[in-house]
Design a protein around this motif. Structure first.
Motif, PDB file in Angstrom:
ATOM      1  N   PRO A  22       0.798  -1.230   0.000  1.00  0.00           N
ATOM      2  CA  PRO A  22       0.000   0.000   0.000  1.00  0.00           C
ATOM      3  C   PRO A  22       0.834   1.286   0.000  1.00  0.00           C
ATOM      4  O   PRO A  22       0.364   2.306  -0.483  1.00  0.00           O
ATOM      5  N   ALA A  25       6.699   0.784   0.671  1.00  0.00           N
ATOM      6  CA  ALA A  25       7.769   0.637   1.675  1.00  0.00           C
ATOM      7  C   ALA A  25       8.967  -0.074   1.036  1.00  0.00           C
ATOM      8  O   ALA A  25       8.829  -0.818   0.054  1.00  0.00           O
ATOM      9  N   ALA A  61       7.092   5.308   1.757  1.00  0.00           N
ATOM     10  CA  ALA A  61       6.751   5.727   3.132  1.00  0.00           C
ATOM     11  C   ALA A  61       7.752   5.205   4.152  1.00  0.00           C
ATOM     12  O   ALA A  61       7.500   5.263   5.351  1.00  0.00           O
ATOM     13  N   ASP A  64      10.519  -1.064   5.366  1.00  0.00           N
ATOM     14  CA  ASP A  64       9.420  -1.970   5.680  1.00  0.00           C
ATOM     15  C   ASP A  64       9.587  -2.381   7.144  1.00  0.00           C
ATOM     16  O   ASP A  64      10.474  -3.150   7.487  1.00  0.00           O
ATOM     17  N   LEU A  77      19.798  -1.402   2.441  1.00  0.00           N
ATOM     18  CA  LEU A  77      19.361  -0.108   1.919  1.00  0.00           C
ATOM     19  C   LEU A  77      20.554   0.816   1.641  1.00  0.00           C
ATOM     20  O   LEU A  77      20.560   1.571   0.660  1.00  0.00           O
ATOM     21  N   GLY A 101      10.765   8.661   6.428  1.00  0.00           N
ATOM     22  CA  GLY A 101      11.839   7.776   6.864  1.00  0.00           C
ATOM     23  C   GLY A 101      12.781   7.442   5.728  1.00  0.00           C
ATOM     24  O   GLY A 101      13.259   8.319   4.990  1.00  0.00           O
ATOM     25  N   GLY A 102      12.998   6.138   5.555  1.00  0.00           N
ATOM     26  CA  GLY A 102      13.885   5.677   4.496  1.00  0.00           C
ATOM     27  C   GLY A 102      13.488   6.227   3.128  1.00  0.00           C
ATOM     28  O   GLY A 102      14.334   6.350   2.239  1.00  0.00           O
ATOM     29  N   GLU A 105      15.014   9.505   2.959  1.00  0.00           N
ATOM     30  CA  GLU A 105      16.469   9.290   2.945  1.00  0.00           C
ATOM     31  C   GLU A 105      16.958   8.816   1.570  1.00  0.00           C
ATOM     32  O   GLU A 105      18.062   9.154   1.157  1.00  0.00           O
ATOM     33  N   LEU A 128       8.959   5.150  16.242  1.00  0.00           N
ATOM     34  CA  LEU A 128       9.189   3.702  16.297  1.00  0.00           C
ATOM     35  C   LEU A 128      10.374   3.407  17.219  1.00  0.00           C
ATOM     36  O   LEU A 128      10.920   2.305  17.222  1.00  0.00           O
ATOM     37  N   LEU A 131      16.131   5.923  15.002  1.00  0.00           N
ATOM     38  CA  LEU A 131      16.577   7.156  14.370  1.00  0.00           C
ATOM     39  C   LEU A 131      16.653   6.900  12.872  1.00  0.00           C
ATOM     40  O   LEU A 131      16.686   5.747  12.439  1.00  0.00           O
ATOM     41  N   PHE A 275       2.852   0.371  16.743  1.00  0.00           N
ATOM     42  CA  PHE A 275       2.517   0.859  15.402  1.00  0.00           C
ATOM     43  C   PHE A 275       1.541  -0.098  14.722  1.00  0.00           C
ATOM     44  O   PHE A 275       0.496   0.303  14.206  1.00  0.00           O
ATOM     45  N   ARG A 279      -2.962  -0.210  14.195  1.00  0.00           N
ATOM     46  CA  ARG A 279      -3.647  -0.456  12.921  1.00  0.00           C
ATOM     47  C   ARG A 279      -4.517  -1.707  12.978  1.00  0.00           C
ATOM     48  O   ARG A 279      -5.531  -1.808  12.306  1.00  0.00           O
TER      49      ARG A 279
HETATM   50  N1  CAA Z   1       6.350  -0.701   6.642  1.00  0.00           N
HETATM   51  C1  CAA Z   1       5.455  -1.713   6.569  1.00  0.00           C
HETATM   52  N2  CAA Z   1       4.136  -1.513   6.501  1.00  0.00           N
HETATM   53  C2  CAA Z   1       3.691  -0.256   6.504  1.00  0.00           C
HETATM   54  C3  CAA Z   1       4.564   0.850   6.585  1.00  0.00           C
HETATM   55  C4  CAA Z   1       5.955   0.578   6.654  1.00  0.00           C
HETATM   56  N3  CAA Z   1       6.848   1.560   6.697  1.00  0.00           N
HETATM   57  N4  CAA Z   1       3.830   1.973   6.578  1.00  0.00           N
HETATM   58  C5  CAA Z   1       2.559   1.600   6.486  1.00  0.00           C
HETATM   59  N5  CAA Z   1       2.457   0.257   6.441  1.00  0.00           N
HETATM   60  C6  CAA Z   1       1.231  -0.535   6.306  1.00  0.00           C
HETATM   61  C7  CAA Z   1       0.326  -0.412   7.503  1.00  0.00           C
HETATM   62  O1  CAA Z   1       0.651  -1.360   8.492  1.00  0.00           O
HETATM   63  C8  CAA Z   1      -1.033  -0.676   6.892  1.00  0.00           C
HETATM   64  O2  CAA Z   1      -1.161  -2.061   6.733  1.00  0.00           O
HETATM   65  P1  CAA Z   1      -2.597  -2.783   6.883  1.00  0.00           P
HETATM   66  O3  CAA Z   1      -3.451  -2.151   5.847  1.00  0.00           O
HETATM   67  O4  CAA Z   1      -2.280  -4.202   6.677  1.00  0.00           O
HETATM   68  O5  CAA Z   1      -3.037  -2.473   8.279  1.00  0.00           O
HETATM   69  C9  CAA Z   1      -0.915  -0.065   5.511  1.00  0.00           C
HETATM   70  O6  CAA Z   1       0.492   0.033   5.256  1.00  0.00           O
HETATM   71  C10 CAA Z   1      -1.515   1.317   5.383  1.00  0.00           C
HETATM   72  O7  CAA Z   1      -1.020   2.131   6.432  1.00  0.00           O
HETATM   73  P2  CAA Z   1      -1.974   3.149   7.216  1.00  0.00           P
HETATM   74  O8  CAA Z   1      -3.206   2.452   7.627  1.00  0.00           O
HETATM   75  O9  CAA Z   1      -1.138   3.772   8.274  1.00  0.00           O
HETATM   76  O10 CAA Z   1      -2.318   4.184   6.059  1.00  0.00           O
HETATM   77  P3  CAA Z   1      -2.407   5.762   6.092  1.00  0.00           P
HETATM   78  O11 CAA Z   1      -2.738   6.183   4.723  1.00  0.00           O
HETATM   79  O12 CAA Z   1      -3.257   6.187   7.238  1.00  0.00           O
HETATM   80  O13 CAA Z   1      -0.937   6.296   6.432  1.00  0.00           O
HETATM   81  C11 CAA Z   1       1.449   6.455   6.242  1.00  0.00           C
HETATM   82  C12 CAA Z   1       0.112   6.082   5.540  1.00  0.00           C
HETATM   83  C13 CAA Z   1       1.464   7.946   6.554  1.00  0.00           C
HETATM   84  C14 CAA Z   1       2.565   6.107   5.326  1.00  0.00           C
HETATM   85  C15 CAA Z   1       1.543   5.671   7.573  1.00  0.00           C
HETATM   86  O14 CAA Z   1       1.315   4.307   7.310  1.00  0.00           O
HETATM   87  C16 CAA Z   1       2.881   5.768   8.264  1.00  0.00           C
HETATM   88  O15 CAA Z   1       3.122   6.713   8.988  1.00  0.00           O
HETATM   89  N6  CAA Z   1       3.738   4.750   8.066  1.00  0.00           N
HETATM   90  C17 CAA Z   1       5.019   4.645   8.749  1.00  0.00           C
HETATM   91  C18 CAA Z   1       6.032   5.565   8.153  1.00  0.00           C
HETATM   92  C19 CAA Z   1       7.330   5.395   8.866  1.00  0.00           C
HETATM   93  O16 CAA Z   1       7.420   5.347  10.080  1.00  0.00           O
HETATM   94  N7  CAA Z   1       8.399   5.315   8.094  1.00  0.00           N
HETATM   95  C20 CAA Z   1       9.688   5.149   8.636  1.00  0.00           C
HETATM   96  C21 CAA Z   1       9.995   3.695   8.682  1.00  0.00           C
HETATM   97  S1  CAA Z   1      11.476   3.371   9.556  1.00  0.00           S
HETATM   98  C22 CAA Z   1      12.699   3.748   8.468  1.00  0.00           C
HETATM   99  O17 CAA Z   1      12.481   4.157   7.398  1.00  0.00           O
HETATM  100  C23 CAA Z   1      14.060   3.495   9.045  1.00  0.00           C
HETATM  101  C24 CAA Z   1      15.168   3.936   8.235  1.00  0.00           C
HETATM  102  O18 CAA Z   1      15.842   4.862   8.578  1.00  0.00           O
HETATM  103  C25 CAA Z   1      15.545   3.212   7.021  1.00  0.00           C
END
Ligand code: CAA
Length: 686
Positions: A22, A25, A61, A64, A77, A101-102, A105, A128, A131, A275, A279
């Motif tokens: 969705p 990621a 977003a 994963d 990554l 996030g990533g 980045e 989460l 950092l 997190f 959901r």
């Molecule tokens: N990884 C895996 N699954 C994710 C995800 C992620 N980063 N982000 C969202 N999803 C999944 C959710 O679990 C959800 O799954 P289900 O439908 O099975 O429940 C689905 O995607 C939709 O998510 P939302 O219900 O939250 O949808 P939304 O439209 O309300 O919001 C969003 C979308 C703003 C992207 C929100 O999902 C969000 O904030 N996601 C997390 C973003 C995040 O924290 N990113 C950083 C990740 S850590 C990182 O990146 C570390 C690094 O430095 C490399």
């Protein structure tokens, strides 16, 4: 390229598109596809510039999150980013939705970033317990400067495209609907003009000012309270310090070490669990996901007190008309004035305009007649907690409301089935239990009565999400999930002060654990008299009763368990402490010193036990719902994951032993799960 990444080349510009619903990621296949696509484009002489875009609702977003707990599969990554960053051809990230996030980045490894006005970018890893571990702590300050980068990473809130453009994170805002064409044109122009390509890692405009040690010292001081108990904010600050002090490669290495510390910490595991748990609450096993909802376009609220007013605000905030009904004109006027006052405070803080205030108040229709609710879609009753009164109101509503209107009660502990029985249409009745202040607190308990229809339940849950709440489903029981769970903590606290610790010590242990306040400070805030004290039957048999008899009802009487000054700042009360000591003397218990850990376990193990009982009774669908309810309803520290996740961290055997030692009987479900070596927080009702 692969199932989730495509590469097309047109007129010398390569477009790499990720299509992984969705939220695109950075899963292993996405990383593989990205790496291969950029390598191929770089090697292709026909390609002069490269655009990175995403299909679907959003740019990448983030990482994963599900992969953090497993072995790495596919390319790291960092290796993918290295390939992107090494491009000798102009690279442009085309951003819509949320680059988080990533995702951001990766975009920061491109030479340029263009975005549509509705896009937002952010580094929310802190939520989460992490950092930004893909160079975010090093690259962002180089563009946006240290103060803005710290705010974005420690606050975690995404910013709008225009703000990101001001900060130099985004190079150009392009019209909605024309993102790809504009990004391609931007890339082509850069190639045509032979624009000098500078990698973000080699830029330093953001590091030109505000990088002295005082900036970091001040930031730490300002946020000390908010950092309490969390590990990630401190590590983020350290990583940004490294960005300032060290060359890029060394700073990046330091970021990696600080990330590693976090990713294996219980705090981060707990926050990642939350997190997904949050959901998960939306999923109700026996109600299909596509169950049609009842359209809710207008709302009625009965009762204009603190709760009714707060509830009404939730709907006004999303533009729904609300009819608010009271029995007496003066109470109605007071309720409406309070709503206006609350909005005015927001206006004064600059978070709302005067026009928005007028718009919202314009949607509010005050009324003294229940008949005015004849046409609304959802009616929420928020009157005094007395069953007979609520039954009378629901009986009347039955004759007034449209047959398909949802009739909800905001009761916090009464029997929703008994309320529903006062109508001829119990299938339209549910509980919608808000937490005070109802316009602020994020938890909404949707209470499913014996006869509530599936579509009514599904609609109530969806309405909760529409108004920005986390909706958790509960069956009917005294106190539902959150209040029922927290009652044993209060009982344990009252019992514990007879064995040695003073109320202030107990509260201190709870605050150190991470709660915003301890149980005695909370009693003082709510009012000792409100918690079931009755002057007529008071028998001086508990500390609380004696304090009530002395008129020490809490903050409103400038004294309860604590004394309060004119600014409502608490200090331990010699008078109240003497009452406690008198009870200690009479209790016949052995008095001793308690460590903070012992106090925590004495107060919170009974909460865990209650959780197991409640799951065994099928009140909650799953353990993680209980944890979510406590975090959002009671400020249970999110870095512990909630009571049931925390119990698994502590170890269920220790919980059981602690309960037994304190004279509690462990719940059979707790013992079963412990005996099977399973995890309590993963329990789901069959
Ligand atoms: N990884 C895996 N699954 C994710 C995800 C992620 N980063 N982000 C969202 N999803 C999944 C959710 O679990 C959800 O799954 P289900 O439908 O099975 O429940 C689905 O995607 C939709 O998510 P939302 O219900 O939250 O949808 P939304 O439209 O309300 O919001 C969003 C979308 C703003 C992207 C929100 O999902 C969000 O904030 N996601 C997390 C973003 C995040 O924290 N990113 C950083 C990740 S850590 C990182 O990146 C570390 C690094 O430095 C490399």
């Amino acid at each position: 390229m692969n199932a989730v990444t495509t590469l097309t080349v047109e007129d010398g510009v390569a477009v790499v598109t990720i299509d992984s619903p969705p939220v695109n990621a950075l899963s292993a296949p996405v990383r593989e596809g990205l790496k291969a696509a950029f390598a191929q484009a770089e090697g292709d002489d026909a390609v002069r510039a490269i655009v990175l875009a995403c299909a679907g609702r959003t740019f990448i977003a983030g990482a994963d999150i599900r992969e953090f707990d497993s072995e790495l599969v596919g390319p790291h990554l960092h290796d993918v980013q290295a390939v992107i960053e090494a491009s000798t051809k102009p690279t442009v990230a085309a951003i819509h939705g949320t680059a988080l996030g990533g995702g951001l980045e990766v975009a920061l490894c491109c030479h340029f970033r263009v975005a549509v006005p509705s896009a937002r970018v952010g580094l929310p890893e802190v939520a989460l317990g992490l950092l930004p571990g893909a160079g975010g702590t090093q690259r962002l300050p180089r563009l946006a400067g240290v103060p803005a980068a710290l705010d974005m990473m420690v606050g975690g809130r995404p910013i709008r495209a225009d703000k990101a453009c001001e900060l130099g994170i985004i190079d150009k805002i392009v019209p909605e609907g024309e993102l790809l064409a504009e990004a391609v044109s931007y890339a082509r122009k850069a190639a045509d003009a032979g624009t000098k390509l500078v990698r973000v890692r080699d830029r330093s405009e953001g590091l030109a000012q505000d990088t002295g040690p005082e900036v970091f010292a001040e930031f730490r001081k300002k946020h000390a309270r908010a950092f309490h108990g969390f590990k990630a904010p401190a590590n983020i600050v350290k990583a940004v310090e490294a960005a300032v002090a060290l060359p890029f490669d060394e700073g990046f290495k330091r970021e990696g070490e600080l990330f590693e510390e976090l990713v294996h910490s219980n705090e981060s595991k707990a926050q990642r669990y939350q997190f997904f748990a949050e959901r998960e609450t939306a999923k109700i096993p026996d109600i299909p996901k596509d169950m049609p909802h009842i359209p809710v376009k207008s709302v009625g609220v009965i009762g204009a007190g603190t709760m009714g007013g707060g509830i009404a605000m939730n709907f006004l905030n999303i533009g729904l008309p609300v009819t608010i009904v009271e029995a007496k004109q003066e109470v109605l006027d007071r309720g409406v004035a309070t709503i206006r006052k609350n909005y005015q405070i927001t206006v004064d803080k600059g978070r709302m305009t005067a026009e928005q205030l007028d718009e919202r108040m314009g949607l509010l229709k005050p009324s003294l007649a229940m008949d005015d609710l004849a046409q609304v879609d959802l009616i929420i009753e928020a009157v005094f907690e007395k069953l007979e009164l609520k039954q009378e109101i629901f009986g009347k509503l039955d004759g007034i409301a449209r047959p398909d209107a949802i009739l909800a009660s905001n009761t916090s502990f009464l029997d929703v089935d008994a309320i529903a029985a006062a109508t001829q249409r119990p299938e339209t009745v549910v509980g919608m239990h808000f937490f005070s202040p109802a316009n602020v607190m994020k938890l909404l308990e949707v209470v499913r009565g014996e006869k509530s229809s599936d579509s009514v339940v599904a609609t109530a849950m969806a309405v909760g999400r529409r108004i920005g709440k986390v909706a958790v489903l509960s069956r009917v029981c005294d106190g539902f999930i959150a209040n029922r769970m927290m009652a044993p903590r209060m009982e344990a606290a009252q019992a514990l002060i007879l064995e040695g610790p003073m109320p202030s010590q107990v509260d201190k242990a709870m605050v150190a654990y991470g709660f915003p306040m301890g149980p005695f400070a909370m009693l003082d805030l709510v009012g000792l008299d409100v918690i079931g004290w009755d002057a007529a039957t008071s028998s001086s048999s508990t500390v609380t009763e004696v304090l009530c008899e002395m008129g020490r009802w809490g903050q409103k009487k400038s004294g309860g368990f604590y004394d309060y000054d004119e600014k409502r700042r608490p200090s331990p009360s010699p008078v109240a402490d003497q009452v406690v000591r008198d009870f200690q003397a009479k209790s016949g218990k052995q008095h001793r010193e308690f460590s903070e850990r012992e106090i925590v376990e004495r107060l919170l193990f009974p909460v865990v036990n209650e959780g197991a009982k409640l799951l065994d009774e099928g009140i909650a669908i799953r353990a993680s719902d209980v944890d979510v309810a406590l975090v959002y309803g009671y400020g249970w520290p999110v870095f512990t994951g909630g009571p049931l996740f925390w119990a698994d961290i502590v170890g269920l055997d220790r919980v059981i032993a602690g309960l037994e030692a304190a004279g509690h009987e462990p719940a059979p479900l707790l013992e079963r799960i412990a005996a099977d070596g399973r995890k309590l927080h993963q329990y789901q009702v069959a």
